[in-house]
Enzyme design. Structure first.
Site: not given
Ligand code: NDP
Length: 445
Positions: A124, A164
């Site tokens: 990571k 991520d």
């Molecule tokens: P993104 O940055 O695309 O999305 C994250 C989302 O969560 C955004 O909508 C963000 O809002 C919101 N967010 C961030 N911090 C907070 C918080 N403290 N409370 C509520 N909402 C929050 O990331 P991903 O969708 O890629 O990743 C999301 C999760 O999934 C992470 O844990 C990541 O490690 C996991 N993951 C991702 C993978 C992937 O393929 N992308 C694969 C496997 C796991 P805002 O933009 O307004 O900050």
């Protein structure tokens, strides 16, 4: 194996690394019985070798903003374990990024990647860079500077990063361009690439799709499915939008999305043009949650709260770590929620997980239910190696198959004598055994 003793020593070595310690404890508690039943695991020092990353690279990322001002961020890459394949795991760009968070994610990635059945080790990386409010030119300069250090330790057979939080197709493109220039090669060194230059169909939505496929398998064990179910989703990023899309396709209704400052409740369902609208906002680095409530006035924005207070049948936490605590878990349970599948990594606190297991509701830990993202990255690597591109149906079919297999593996290792499936135990034991065997086969290195 004495879990408390190992944890005490680990804490002394890694003081204050809360998330990392939390992730290790969860795994060790799940695999304790299996380790005690197989003394060769302890004799080979597998646990001690597994909880220490192979190496950690930390570096300076200087870049210049549009006004000519110089900024310095911190970059990291954790190469955790490559017993079953090249290091593989995403890059996270978010101001909260630190060593503890990346070590927890890298550690989890070892078992997740093992579960996919594809040959990928765990890693990571990322940076404390905040893309919010930055222009594309600023993001490009940052990504280029980041890659100026990272390229030295990655490669298609060595370490293959992906996206991520904060790293989507745009950032992968900027980093890939710089890697290509530095190495004078065009190889599959990153996944999540653009379709015209080595990317795979379905990769952007794969984590969300995979999470819903996994939940579908869990629901099947109770003789039901998504049709007519109300679903609460958190976040609205890469993972959440894929999940919302697939839930809708399977006949469920997504009623919430969230951001760091609150959540949206939309009783009419979040689908179709509403998802398209949010994707447009995302593409321009804009806040999504509040504008949604202005654009779709039947919805409401609930400031400073989390979506878990909403009555739902299924919950899919898709935002970030520790976003669902004990009180949230009890709210969900008391409101009749029957299944929780984690789209994010470690979104539920240990106390929340304990409540789900105590109340025997269906609960899937992220390392099983969100493995569809990295699995499809693995499929992207296969396509790159073979120098061909599969069609959408082919990739989706393989993804679906992998998620079903992960579910089966969790049931095999997590079912107790009463028939209850502890998916946390199932995922940890199944992912661990394969890595432990590979490490034993390869000697003490
Ligand atoms: P993104 O940055 O695309 O999305 C994250 C989302 O969560 C955004 O909508 C963000 O809002 C919101 N967010 C961030 N911090 C907070 C918080 N403290 N409370 C509520 N909402 C929050 O990331 P991903 O969708 O890629 O990743 C999301 C999760 O999934 C992470 O844990 C990541 O490690 C996991 N993951 C991702 C993978 C992937 O393929 N992308 C694969 C496997 C796991 P805002 O933009 O307004 O900050």
């Amino acid at each position: 194996m004495n879990v408390d003793k190992i944890m005490n020593e680990l804490e002394k070595k890694n003081p204050g690394e809360v998330e990392y310690l939390q992730a290790v404890r969860e795994v060790l508690e799940s695999i304790e019985d299996v380790v005690n039943e197989n003394p060769q695991i302890e004799a080979a020092g597998i646990i001690d070798r597994l909880i220490e990353p192979d190496r950690v690279l930390m570096f300076k990322v200087p870049w210049v903003d549009d006004k000519g001002q110089v900024h310095v961020n911190r970059g990291f890459r954790i190469q955790f374990n490559n017993a079953i394949g090249p290091y593989k795991g995403g890059l996270r760009f978010h101001p909260s990024v630190n060593l503890s968070i990346l070590k927890f994610l890298g550690f989890e990635q070892i078992f997740k990647n093992s579960l996919t059945t594809l040959p990928m080790g765990g890693g990571k990386g990322g940076s404390d860079f905040d893309a919010k409010g930055k222009s594309d030119a600023e993001i490009m300069r940052f990504c280029q500077s980041f890659m100026l250090e990272l390229w030295k330790i990655i490669g298609p057979e060595t370490d293959v990063p992906a996206g991520d939080i904060g790293v989507g197709g745009k950032e992968i493109g900027f980093m890939y361009g710089m890697y290509k220039k530095l190495t004078h090669t065009h190889v599959g060194v990153l996944t999540g690439k653009g379709l015209n230059w080595g990317g795979s169909l379905v990769r952007p939505e794969a984590t969300g799709f995979g999470c819903v496929y996994f939940a579908q398998e869990m629901l099947k064990t109770k003789g039901t499915d998504f049709k007519g179910k109300t679903v609460a989703v958190s976040g609205f990023g890469n993972v959440a939008w894929g999940a919302a899309l697939k839930v809708t396709e399977l006949g469920g209704k997504v009623v919430t999305i969230s951001g760091p400052d609150g959540y949206i409740y939309d009783a009419d369902g979040i689908s179709g043009e509403k998802i398209d609208y949010m994707l447009e906002l995302r593409a321009s680095n804009q806040d999504i949650v509040k504008p949604y409530s202005y654009e779709f006035p039947n919805s409401k924005f609930v400031q400073g709260r989390r979506p878990w207070e909403v009555k739902c049948d299924i919950a899919l936490p898709c935002a970030t770590q520790n976003e669902l605590g004990k009180e949230d878990a009890l709210n969900l349970i008391n409101n009749g929620c029957m299944a929780v599948a984690e789209g994010a990594n470690m979104p539920s606190t240990p106390e929340a997980v304990e409540s789900f297991l105590e109340h025997k509701i269906l609960f899937a830990p992220g390392k099983a239910s969100n493995a569809g993202g990295v699995a499809t990255s693995g499929l992207e690597m296969s396509q790159n190696s073979m120098k061909l591109a599969w069609g959408k149906e082919e990739v989706d079919r393989r993804l679906h198959e992998i998620m079903k297999n992960i579910h089966e593996a969790c049931v095999k290792h997590g079912k107790d004598s009463t028939g209850f499936v502890n998916y946390v135990k199932g995922a940890n034991v199944s992912g661990f055994l394969k890595v432990a065997q590979a490490m034993m086969d390869q000697g003490i290195i």
